[in-house]
Design a protein around this motif. Structure first.
Motif, PDB file in Angstrom:
ATOM      1  N   VAL A  89       0.832  -1.206   0.000  1.00  0.00           N
ATOM      2  CA  VAL A  89       0.000   0.000   0.000  1.00  0.00           C
ATOM      3  C   VAL A  89       0.866   1.255   0.000  1.00  0.00           C
ATOM      4  N   VAL A  90       1.955   1.247   0.757  1.00  0.00           N
ATOM      5  CA  VAL A  90       2.781   2.442   0.863  1.00  0.00           C
ATOM      6  C   VAL A  90       3.520   2.717  -0.449  1.00  0.00           C
ATOM      7  N   PHE A  91       4.299   1.746  -0.954  1.00  0.00           N
ATOM      8  CA  PHE A  91       5.022   1.991  -2.205  1.00  0.00           C
ATOM      9  C   PHE A  91       5.279   0.724  -3.027  1.00  0.00           C
ATOM     10  N   GLY A  92       4.922  -0.452  -2.510  1.00  0.00           N
ATOM     11  CA  GLY A  92       5.187  -1.690  -3.228  1.00  0.00           C
ATOM     12  C   GLY A  92       4.451  -1.783  -4.556  1.00  0.00           C
ATOM     13  N   PHE A  93       3.176  -1.397  -4.568  1.00  0.00           N
ATOM     14  CA  PHE A  93       2.404  -1.423  -5.817  1.00  0.00           C
ATOM     15  C   PHE A  93       3.025  -0.492  -6.853  1.00  0.00           C
ATOM     16  N   SER A  94       3.533   0.635  -6.399  1.00  0.00           N
ATOM     17  CA  SER A  94       4.188   1.565  -7.312  1.00  0.00           C
ATOM     18  C   SER A  94       5.464   0.962  -7.876  1.00  0.00           C
ATOM     19  N   LEU A  95       6.238   0.280  -7.039  1.00  0.00           N
ATOM     20  CA  LEU A  95       7.472  -0.337  -7.517  1.00  0.00           C
ATOM     21  C   LEU A  95       7.195  -1.401  -8.580  1.00  0.00           C
ATOM     22  N   ALA A  96       6.068  -2.088  -8.427  1.00  0.00           N
ATOM     23  CA  ALA A  96       5.727  -3.149  -9.374  1.00  0.00           C
ATOM     24  C   ALA A  96       5.005  -2.629 -10.613  1.00  0.00           C
ATOM     25  N   PHE A  97       4.098  -1.685 -10.440  1.00  0.00           N
ATOM     26  CA  PHE A  97       3.239  -1.274 -11.554  1.00  0.00           C
ATOM     27  C   PHE A  97       3.212   0.234 -11.790  1.00  0.00           C
ATOM     28  N   GLY A  98       4.126   0.948 -11.153  1.00  0.00           N
ATOM     29  CA  GLY A  98       4.218   2.388 -11.392  1.00  0.00           C
ATOM     30  C   GLY A  98       4.907   2.689 -12.718  1.00  0.00           C
ATOM     31  N   ASP A  99       5.030   3.967 -13.026  1.00  0.00           N
ATOM     32  CA  ASP A  99       5.691   4.390 -14.263  1.00  0.00           C
ATOM     33  C   ASP A  99       7.075   3.748 -14.348  1.00  0.00           C
ATOM     34  N   ILE A 101      10.816   2.638 -14.880  1.00  0.00           N
ATOM     35  CA  ILE A 101      12.158   3.212 -14.864  1.00  0.00           C
ATOM     36  C   ILE A 101      13.097   2.160 -15.427  1.00  0.00           C
ATOM     37  N   GLY A 102      13.425   2.298 -16.692  1.00  0.00           N
ATOM     38  CA  GLY A 102      14.338   1.373 -17.339  1.00  0.00           C
ATOM     39  C   GLY A 102      13.794  -0.021 -17.563  1.00  0.00           C
ATOM     40  N   GLY A 103      12.489  -0.201 -17.402  1.00  0.00           N
ATOM     41  CA  GLY A 103      11.896  -1.511 -17.588  1.00  0.00           C
ATOM     42  C   GLY A 103      12.196  -2.486 -16.465  1.00  0.00           C
ATOM     43  N   ILE A 104      12.796  -1.997 -15.382  1.00  0.00           N
ATOM     44  CA  ILE A 104      13.226  -2.869 -14.287  1.00  0.00           C
ATOM     45  C   ILE A 104      12.380  -2.675 -13.039  1.00  0.00           C
ATOM     46  N   PHE A 105      12.012  -1.450 -12.728  1.00  0.00           N
ATOM     47  CA  PHE A 105      11.149  -1.203 -11.573  1.00  0.00           C
ATOM     48  C   PHE A 105      10.332   0.055 -11.822  1.00  0.00           C
ATOM     49  N   GLY A 106       9.273   0.191 -11.027  1.00  0.00           N
ATOM     50  CA  GLY A 106       8.387   1.324 -11.190  1.00  0.00           C
ATOM     51  C   GLY A 106       8.756   2.487 -10.290  1.00  0.00           C
ATOM     52  N   ASP A 107       8.286   3.646 -10.646  1.00  0.00           N
ATOM     53  CA  ASP A 107       8.520   4.851  -9.852  1.00  0.00           C
ATOM     54  C   ASP A 107       7.714   4.749  -8.558  1.00  0.00           C
ATOM     55  N   PRO A 108       8.360   4.766  -7.389  1.00  0.00           N
ATOM     56  CA  PRO A 108       7.621   4.619  -6.125  1.00  0.00           C
ATOM     57  C   PRO A 108       6.644   5.748  -5.854  1.00  0.00           C
ATOM     58  N   ARG A 109       6.743   6.827  -6.588  1.00  0.00           N
ATOM     59  CA  ARG A 109       5.839   7.959  -6.374  1.00  0.00           C
ATOM     60  C   ARG A 109       4.515   7.807  -7.119  1.00  0.00           C
ATOM     61  N   THR A 110       4.458   6.909  -8.093  1.00  0.00           N
ATOM     62  CA  THR A 110       3.286   6.825  -8.969  1.00  0.00           C
ATOM     63  C   THR A 110       2.008   6.577  -8.183  1.00  0.00           C
ATOM     64  N   PHE A 111       2.017   5.567  -7.337  1.00  0.00           N
ATOM     65  CA  PHE A 111       0.827   5.238  -6.545  1.00  0.00           C
ATOM     66  C   PHE A 111       1.158   5.250  -5.054  1.00  0.00           C
ATOM     67  N   PHE A 112       2.027   6.159  -4.634  1.00  0.00           N
ATOM     68  CA  PHE A 112       2.456   6.208  -3.238  1.00  0.00           C
ATOM     69  C   PHE A 112       1.254   6.313  -2.302  1.00  0.00           C
ATOM     70  N   MET A 113       1.210   5.429  -1.318  1.00  0.00           N
ATOM     71  CA  MET A 113       0.094   5.367  -0.355  1.00  0.00           C
ATOM     72  C   MET A 113      -1.252   5.193  -1.064  1.00  0.00           C
ATOM     73  N   MET A 114      -1.239   4.498  -2.213  1.00  0.00           N
ATOM     74  CA  MET A 114      -2.440   4.234  -3.011  1.00  0.00           C
ATOM     75  C   MET A 114      -3.062   5.506  -3.575  1.00  0.00           C
ATOM     76  N   ASN A 115      -2.285   6.585  -3.619  1.00  0.00           N
ATOM     77  CA  ASN A 115      -2.795   7.835  -4.187  1.00  0.00           C
ATOM     78  C   ASN A 115      -3.063   7.660  -5.677  1.00  0.00           C
ATOM     79  N   GLY A 116      -4.261   7.981  -6.116  1.00  0.00           N
ATOM     80  CA  GLY A 116      -4.629   7.853  -7.506  1.00  0.00           C
ATOM     81  C   GLY A 116      -5.094   6.471  -7.904  1.00  0.00           C
ATOM     82  N   VAL A 117      -5.233   5.578  -6.936  1.00  0.00           N
ATOM     83  CA  VAL A 117      -5.660   4.210  -7.249  1.00  0.00           C
ATOM     84  C   VAL A 117      -7.183   4.090  -7.218  1.00  0.00           C
ATOM     85  N   ILE A 118      -7.807   4.644  -6.214  1.00  0.00           N
ATOM     86  CA  ILE A 118      -9.261   4.526  -6.107  1.00  0.00           C
ATOM     87  C   ILE A 118      -9.960   5.210  -7.274  1.00  0.00           C
TER      88      ILE A 118
END
Length: 452
Positions: A89-99, A101-118
């Motif tokens: 919820v805090v940043f794991g979803f962002s790391l997996a499915f966020g914008d 970064i190099g095709g390796i991991f997602g930007d932790p800010r994309t859905f930080f704390m589920m912001n923009g998910v609901i």
């Protein structure tokens, strides 16, 4: 030092709670777009089915260990539902499915704390269900992956060290693999790797981490091993098989024909693998056993996971049988070696099963089953591209998961010792780590009494 370290997780949790007061409010209306009620209902069900797999795994592993370690082993699965959920919820979803970064991991800010998910637009690969449902469905995969590792170091790991390790594993091993494999901009996704429901992301990563853990943690001091409750193993297998329909059929991301195909291939692969394990044991002169049947069924479920939505039902039978025989042989090899003390054979079953399933996806994948497969047909149809892609990816993922896990184990061990003391191991982890036992009448020491 360890006592002070135990306060850190609590302080971090309190910081997260405080941070929630400063998050932006959610808009009063959301854009549903093409949200489909039937797809949403099925995916809600599938998410629940995948979650029940973790308690199922707790029973599966708990029944296999010594009686004095049953609760500690089961708790190691249950705690993943708490720890991984907060990280996700805090940043794991962002790391997996966020914008990307190099095709390796997602930007932790994309859905930080589920912001923009609901109120967010649906995920591109799941356009008919709400984004928040996709996030929660994927969370259940993240939960069970580190829980799978626990069987490798069962009966000898300190609980607080285990919690730290699974947190590091989710951040540095699981989320990069999930992003690379399932994100449209992911490295493996664009390379053409097919992983319908997690053979690479879940089972290979857990399997290689299990092997790294078994090697790093070395052998148990107490080598007397007698399964506590084989009935628990049967119950756990039933829950895993039941939940796996959500795991595989849910990965179709809707109530559609592909979900039905995945459900069917899942059933037949598991059934054929269970039969193959029993028959192969008989060829070796062993009696048919409940334990063998259960292990075979789970190996079949593991092996079909990457292929479930890409192969025909007859080919799923072949996948189950082949994976079962290979895993059985690797289990026999592991028991004869004095180097690897993989307590519950996680690597031979999940690691090897996942790798066999990945390779056989490259053999049997059929574009007529899944039009989303743009890499090509499998080797059996005379095409080599997909198989070679999977072979190369298998080597790369194996190296990353194994050596990455070794590094995380070392880091964890430097922060707080991984292994219990020899005396604690002999006493059993239920008492030494949790002051609990299967039966409170068995507690001999007054200081271990539990008040309710």
């Amino acid at each position: 030092m360890t006592k002070n370290l135990s306060k850190i997780p609590f302080l971090l949790l309190m910081a997260i709670v405080v941070a929630t007061f400063f998050l932006p409010s959610v808009p009063s209306t959301t854009e549903n777009g093409e949200i489909n009620g039937a797809d949403t209902a099925w995916m809600l069900t599938a998410a629940a089915l995948v979650l029940i797999m973790t308690p199922g795994l707790a029973f599966f592993y708990g029944g296999m260990v010594n009686k004095k370690n049953v609760l500690s082993t089961m708790l190691q699965s249950f705690i993943c539902m708490a720890v991984v959920t907060v990280i996700w919820v805090v940043f794991g979803f962002s790391l997996a499915f966020g914008d990307s970064i190099g095709g390796i991991f997602g930007d932790p800010r994309t859905f930080f704390m589920m912001n923009g998910v609901i109120d967010g637009a649906p995920w591109v690969a799941a356009p008919t269900i709400p984004l928040v449902l996709f996030a929660m469905f994927q969370l259940k995969f993240a939960i069970i992956t580190p829980a799978l590792i626990t069987g490798a170091f069962a009966e000898r790991i300190r609980f607080i060290s285990y919690v730290l390790f699974i947190g590091l594993f989710i951040v540095f091993i699981y989320t990069p693999l999930a992003h690379a494999t399932w994100h449209p901009d992911g490295l493996l996704f664009n390379y053409g790797v097919l992983d319908f429901a997690g053979g690479t992301v879940v089972h290979m990563s857990a399997g290689w981490a299990a092997l790294a853990s078994a090697l790093y943690m070395k052998k148990r001091n107490d080598t007397n091993h007698a399964p506590a409750h084989i009935s628990y193993v049967l119950l756990g297998t039933g829950l895993l098989w039941f939940g796996w329909f959500g795991f595989n059929a849910g990965s179709a991301m809707g109530a559609n024909s592909l979900a039905a195909i995945a459900l069917a291939t899942t059933t037949t692969a598991s059934a054929s693998a269970a039969i193959a394990w029993v028959f192969f044991d008989a060829v070796k002169g062993r009696k048919p056993s409940a334990m063998g049947t259960c292990i075979g069924a789970v190996v079949g479920l593991v092996a079909i996971t990457p292929a479930a939505g890409f192969v025909t039902i007859p080919h799923s039978i072949a996948i189950g049988v082949i994976a079962s025989i290979i895993s059985n042989l690797v289990v026999d090899w592991r028991t004869r070696t004095n180097i690897i003390d993989d307590t519950l054979d996680v690597f031979p079953c999940h690691g090897v099963g996942g790798m066999v399933g990945m390779l056989l996806t490259g053999v049997f994948a059929n574009q007529a089953i899944n039009g989303g497969n743009e890499t090509g047909n499998g080797l059996i149809f005379g095409e080599t591209t997909l198989f070679l892609v999977h072979l190369i990816a298998l080597v790369g993922v194996s190296i990353f998961a194994f050596f990455g896990s070794l590094l995380l184990l070392k880091i964890t061990d430097l922060i707080t010792p991984l292994r219990v003391t020899p005396a604690e191991e002999v006493e059993g982890l239920d008492l030494s780590q949790h002051d609990e036992t299967m039966s409170y009448e068995e507690i001999k020491k007054p200081e271990h009494a539990v008040a309710y």
